[in-house]
Design a protein around this motif. Structure first.
Motif, PDB file in Angstrom:
ATOM      1  N   ASN A 102       0.858  -1.175   0.000  1.00 43.05           N
ATOM      2  CA  ASN A 102       0.000   0.000   0.000  1.00 43.05           C
ATOM      3  C   ASN A 102       0.898   1.229   0.000  1.00 43.05           C
ATOM      4  OD1 ASN A 102      -1.794   2.064   0.527  1.00 43.05           O
ATOM      5  ND2 ASN A 102      -2.621   1.139   2.387  1.00 43.05           N
ATOM      6  N   ILE A 103       0.683   2.128  -0.921  1.00 44.18           N
ATOM      7  CA  ILE A 103       1.538   3.317  -0.994  1.00 44.18           C
ATOM      8  C   ILE A 103       1.342   4.238   0.206  1.00 44.18           C
ATOM      9  CG2 ILE A 103       1.723   3.312  -3.505  1.00 44.18           C
ATOM     10  CD1 ILE A 103      -0.370   5.571  -3.534  1.00 44.18           C
ATOM     11  N   ASN A 104       0.256   4.044   0.949  1.00 45.42           N
ATOM     12  CA  ASN A 104      -0.005   4.875   2.119  1.00 45.42           C
ATOM     13  C   ASN A 104       0.347   4.184   3.434  1.00 45.42           C
ATOM     14  OD1 ASN A 104      -0.907   7.144   0.691  1.00 45.42           O
ATOM     15  ND2 ASN A 104      -2.930   6.220   0.437  1.00 45.42           N
ATOM     16  N   SER A 105       1.060   3.064   3.357  1.00 44.98           N
ATOM     17  CA  SER A 105       1.482   2.389   4.584  1.00 44.98           C
ATOM     18  C   SER A 105       2.311   3.341   5.438  1.00 44.98           C
ATOM     19  CB  SER A 105       2.329   1.152   4.256  1.00 44.98           C
ATOM     20  OG  SER A 105       1.529   0.141   3.736  1.00 44.98           O
ATOM     21  N   GLY A 106       1.973   3.384   6.705  1.00 45.62           N
ATOM     22  CA  GLY A 106       2.717   4.215   7.646  1.00 45.62           C
ATOM     23  C   GLY A 106       2.318   5.676   7.641  1.00 45.62           C
ATOM     24  N   LYS A 107       1.288   6.012   6.876  1.00 46.07           N
ATOM     25  CA  LYS A 107       0.885   7.419   6.752  1.00 46.07           C
ATOM     26  C   LYS A 107      -0.467   7.659   7.422  1.00 46.07           C
ATOM     27  CE  LYS A 107       3.247   8.169   2.365  1.00 46.07           C
ATOM     28  NZ  LYS A 107       3.052   8.565   0.954  1.00 46.07           N
ATOM     29  N   VAL A 108      -0.607   8.852   7.993  1.00 47.35           N
ATOM     30  CA  VAL A 108      -1.857   9.282   8.600  1.00 47.35           C
ATOM     31  C   VAL A 108      -1.883  10.808   8.584  1.00 47.35           C
ATOM     32  CG1 VAL A 108      -0.956   9.310  10.972  1.00 47.35           C
ATOM     33  CG2 VAL A 108      -3.396   8.959  10.591  1.00 47.35           C
ATOM     34  N   SER A 109      -3.073  11.357   8.570  1.00 47.59           N
ATOM     35  CA  SER A 109      -3.183  12.813   8.624  1.00 47.59           C
ATOM     36  C   SER A 109      -3.336  13.261  10.075  1.00 47.59           C
ATOM     37  CB  SER A 109      -4.380  13.303   7.800  1.00 47.59           C
ATOM     38  OG  SER A 109      -5.593  12.977   8.450  1.00 47.59           O
ATOM     39  N   TYR A 110      -2.949  14.470  10.322  1.00 47.26           N
ATOM     40  CA  TYR A 110      -3.066  15.060  11.660  1.00 47.26           C
ATOM     41  C   TYR A 110      -4.531  15.110  12.085  1.00 47.26           C
ATOM     42  CZ  TYR A 110      -2.931  18.502  15.419  1.00 47.26           C
ATOM     43  OH  TYR A 110      -3.083  19.145  16.615  1.00 47.26           O
ATOM     44  N   ASN A 111      -5.421  15.498  11.168  1.00 48.40           N
ATOM     45  CA  ASN A 111      -6.840  15.610  11.518  1.00 48.40           C
ATOM     46  C   ASN A 111      -7.434  14.259  11.900  1.00 48.40           C
ATOM     47  OD1 ASN A 111      -6.835  18.366  11.175  1.00 48.40           O
ATOM     48  ND2 ASN A 111      -7.662  18.299   9.093  1.00 48.40           N
ATOM     49  N   PHE A 112      -7.046  13.182  11.201  1.00 47.80           N
ATOM     50  CA  PHE A 112      -7.525  11.845  11.578  1.00 47.80           C
ATOM     51  C   PHE A 112      -6.973  11.464  12.953  1.00 47.80           C
ATOM     52  CE2 PHE A 112      -7.155   7.236  11.795  1.00 47.80           C
ATOM     53  CZ  PHE A 112      -8.469   6.873  11.579  1.00 47.80           C
ATOM     54  N   ALA A 113      -5.717  11.768  13.182  1.00 54.66           N
ATOM     55  CA  ALA A 113      -5.107  11.464  14.475  1.00 54.66           C
ATOM     56  C   ALA A 113      -5.817  12.217  15.601  1.00 54.66           C
ATOM     57  CB  ALA A 113      -3.621  11.812  14.454  1.00 54.66           C
ATOM     58  N   LYS A 114      -6.216  13.439  15.329  1.00 58.85           N
ATOM     59  CA  LYS A 114      -6.918  14.245  16.326  1.00 58.85           C
ATOM     60  C   LYS A 114      -8.275  13.616  16.670  1.00 58.85           C
ATOM     61  CE  LYS A 114      -8.264  18.572  15.450  1.00 58.85           C
ATOM     62  NZ  LYS A 114      -8.185  19.989  15.104  1.00 58.85           N
ATOM     63  N   ILE A 115      -8.996  13.154  15.661  1.00 60.47           N
ATOM     64  CA  ILE A 115     -10.291  12.499  15.884  1.00 60.47           C
ATOM     65  C   ILE A 115     -10.099  11.198  16.658  1.00 60.47           C
ATOM     66  CG2 ILE A 115     -12.215  11.325  14.716  1.00 60.47           C
ATOM     67  CD1 ILE A 115     -11.871  13.462  12.468  1.00 60.47           C
ATOM     68  N   LEU A 116      -9.102  10.419  16.262  1.00 59.57           N
ATOM     69  CA  LEU A 116      -8.809   9.163  16.950  1.00 59.57           C
ATOM     70  C   LEU A 116      -8.424   9.426  18.402  1.00 59.57           C
ATOM     71  CD1 LEU A 116      -8.573   6.098  16.636  1.00 59.57           C
ATOM     72  CD2 LEU A 116      -6.208   6.436  15.873  1.00 59.57           C
ATOM     73  N   CYS A 117      -7.660  10.471  18.631  1.00 53.93           N
ATOM     74  CA  CYS A 117      -7.251  10.835  19.987  1.00 53.93           C
ATOM     75  C   CYS A 117      -8.468  11.181  20.841  1.00 53.93           C
ATOM     76  CB  CYS A 117      -6.267  12.002  19.952  1.00 53.93           C
ATOM     77  SG  CYS A 117      -5.659  12.477  21.589  1.00 53.93           S
ATOM     78  N   GLN A 118      -9.408  11.915  20.282  1.00 55.74           N
ATOM     79  CA  GLN A 118     -10.620  12.286  21.018  1.00 55.74           C
ATOM     80  C   GLN A 118     -11.407  11.044  21.434  1.00 55.74           C
ATOM     81  OE1 GLN A 118     -12.588  14.896  18.253  1.00 55.74           O
ATOM     82  NE2 GLN A 118     -11.327  16.663  18.812  1.00 55.74           N
ATOM     83  N   ARG A 119     -11.407  10.025  20.578  1.00 55.97           N
ATOM     84  CA  ARG A 119     -12.139   8.783  20.886  1.00 55.97           C
ATOM     85  C   ARG A 119     -11.434   7.945  21.959  1.00 55.97           C
ATOM     86  NH1 ARG A 119     -16.650  10.352  19.226  1.00 55.97           N
ATOM     87  NH2 ARG A 119     -16.959  10.502  16.997  1.00 55.97           N
ATOM     88  N   LEU A 120     -10.117   7.988  21.967  1.00 56.48           N
ATOM     89  CA  LEU A 120      -9.345   7.139  22.879  1.00 56.48           C
ATOM     90  C   LEU A 120      -8.905   7.851  24.159  1.00 56.48           C
ATOM     91  CD1 LEU A 120      -6.986   5.388  20.291  1.00 56.48           C
ATOM     92  CD2 LEU A 120      -9.095   4.495  21.286  1.00 56.48           C
ATOM     93  N   GLN A 121      -8.928   9.167  24.132  1.00 57.18           N
ATOM     94  CA  GLN A 121      -8.344   9.954  25.210  1.00 57.18           C
ATOM     95  C   GLN A 121      -8.957   9.599  26.568  1.00 57.18           C
ATOM     96  OE1 GLN A 121      -8.534  14.164  24.510  1.00 57.18           O
ATOM     97  NE2 GLN A 121      -6.546  14.475  25.437  1.00 57.18           N
ATOM     98  N   PHE A 122      -8.066   9.399  27.531  1.00 61.69           N
ATOM     99  CA  PHE A 122      -8.384   9.152  28.939  1.00 61.69           C
ATOM    100  C   PHE A 122      -9.103   7.829  29.190  1.00 61.69           C
ATOM    101  CE2 PHE A 122      -8.305  13.862  28.474  1.00 61.69           C
ATOM    102  CZ  PHE A 122      -7.069  14.041  29.073  1.00 61.69           C
ATOM    103  N   ARG A 123      -9.097   6.944  28.219  1.00 60.54           N
ATOM    104  CA  ARG A 123      -9.636   5.602  28.415  1.00 60.54           C
ATOM    105  C   ARG A 123      -8.485   4.644  28.652  1.00 60.54           C
ATOM    106  NH1 ARG A 123     -14.153   4.849  23.666  1.00 60.54           N
ATOM    107  NH2 ARG A 123     -15.228   6.804  24.071  1.00 60.54           N
ATOM    108  N   LYS A 124      -8.762   3.595  29.408  1.00 55.02           N
ATOM    109  CA  LYS A 124      -7.778   2.533  29.558  1.00 55.02           C
ATOM    110  C   LYS A 124      -7.767   1.729  28.271  1.00 55.02           C
ATOM    111  CE  LYS A 124      -8.105   1.653  34.493  1.00 55.02           C
ATOM    112  NZ  LYS A 124      -8.442   0.645  35.519  1.00 55.02           N
ATOM    113  N   ILE A 125      -6.580   1.511  27.764  1.00 58.71           N
ATOM    114  CA  ILE A 125      -6.439   0.707  26.551  1.00 58.71           C
ATOM    115  C   ILE A 125      -5.184  -0.141  26.704  1.00 58.71           C
ATOM    116  CG2 ILE A 125      -5.229   2.530  25.298  1.00 58.71           C
ATOM    117  CD1 ILE A 125      -6.759   1.526  22.768  1.00 58.71           C
ATOM    118  N   LYS A 126      -5.281  -1.382  26.327  1.00 59.38           N
ATOM    119  CA  LYS A 126      -4.138  -2.287  26.458  1.00 59.38           C
ATOM    120  C   LYS A 126      -3.209  -2.122  25.266  1.00 59.38           C
ATOM    121  CE  LYS A 126      -6.494  -5.587  29.332  1.00 59.38           C
ATOM    122  NZ  LYS A 126      -6.875  -6.959  29.560  1.00 59.38           N
ATOM    123  N   LEU A 127      -1.930  -2.374  25.499  1.00 60.25           N
ATOM    124  CA  LEU A 127      -0.938  -2.271  24.434  1.00 60.25           C
ATOM    125  C   LEU A 127      -1.295  -3.198  23.277  1.00 60.25           C
ATOM    126  CD1 LEU A 127       1.675  -1.121  23.327  1.00 60.25           C
ATOM    127  CD2 LEU A 127       2.919  -2.838  24.635  1.00 60.25           C
ATOM    128  N   GLY A 128      -1.831  -4.372  23.576  1.00 59.52           N
ATOM    129  CA  GLY A 128      -2.255  -5.298  22.529  1.00 59.52           C
ATOM    130  C   GLY A 128      -3.313  -4.683  21.625  1.00 59.52           C
TER     131      GLY A 128
END
Length: 164
Positions: free
Chosen positions: A114-140
């Motif tokens: 995939n030519i986009n392997s390893g790539k992400v946009s800042y805006n997507f990361a921000k949305i993902l962060c809002q969903r995960l922020q302050f929740r317990k999540i396992k490294l797995g």
């Protein structure tokens, strides 16, 4: 002494290293352990200790497998909390895809190029962060997300480790 002449002696240290004749199985084990370290399922120090013990015939293959399994289980269950986005991972703060790194695939994994392997946009990361922020999540789970999204999720966030 000429400028940078001292660099010539650095190449001489290669004589201090011993060439190891490894079987293909031993090479595969080392590659596998390197992948576990890159996926943060084992520490570099533990990997080196296991390799040394195994190659020096101080532990057998069964012990090696048991130690690898214990390390994977232990690390997968480490609980983390997403604190924020690691701003240093991004140069552009928009929808432009930026390379943040890939997570190495396990042996035998059918990797689709995939030519986009390893790539992400800042805006997507921000949305993902809002969903995960302050929740317990396992490294797995972080590793599973990295595999699904095809970029290193661990690289784009700041975490707080909840379990020791």
């Amino acid at each position: 002494m000429k400028k940078f002449e001292f660099l010539d002696i650095l190449g001489e240290s290669k004589n201090s290293f011993i060439d190891a004749n490894l079987s293909s199985d031993e090479k595969e084990i080392i590659i596998f352990l390197d992948i576990l370290v890159a996926r943060q399922l084992m520490s570099e120090q533990f990997k080196n200790e296991l390799i040394e013990l195994y190659l020096n015939k101080k532990i057998n293959f069964k012990s090696l497998e048991d130690n690898i399994s214990k390390s994977i289980i232990l690390y997968q269950n480490v609980e983390l909390k997403v604190i924020s986005i690691d701003e240093s991972a991004f140069n552009l703060k928009d929808d432009t895809l930026e390379y943040v790194g890939i997570i190495p695939k396990m042996p035998g994994h059918n990797e689709i190029i995939n030519i986009n392997s390893g790539k992400v946009s800042y805006n997507f990361a921000k949305i993902l962060c809002q969903r995960l922020q302050f929740r317990k999540i396992k490294l797995g789970e972080i590793i599973a997300l990295s595999d699904c999204f095809d970029f290193n999720v661990y690289r784009i966030f700041d975490f707080e480790q909840l379990t020791k």
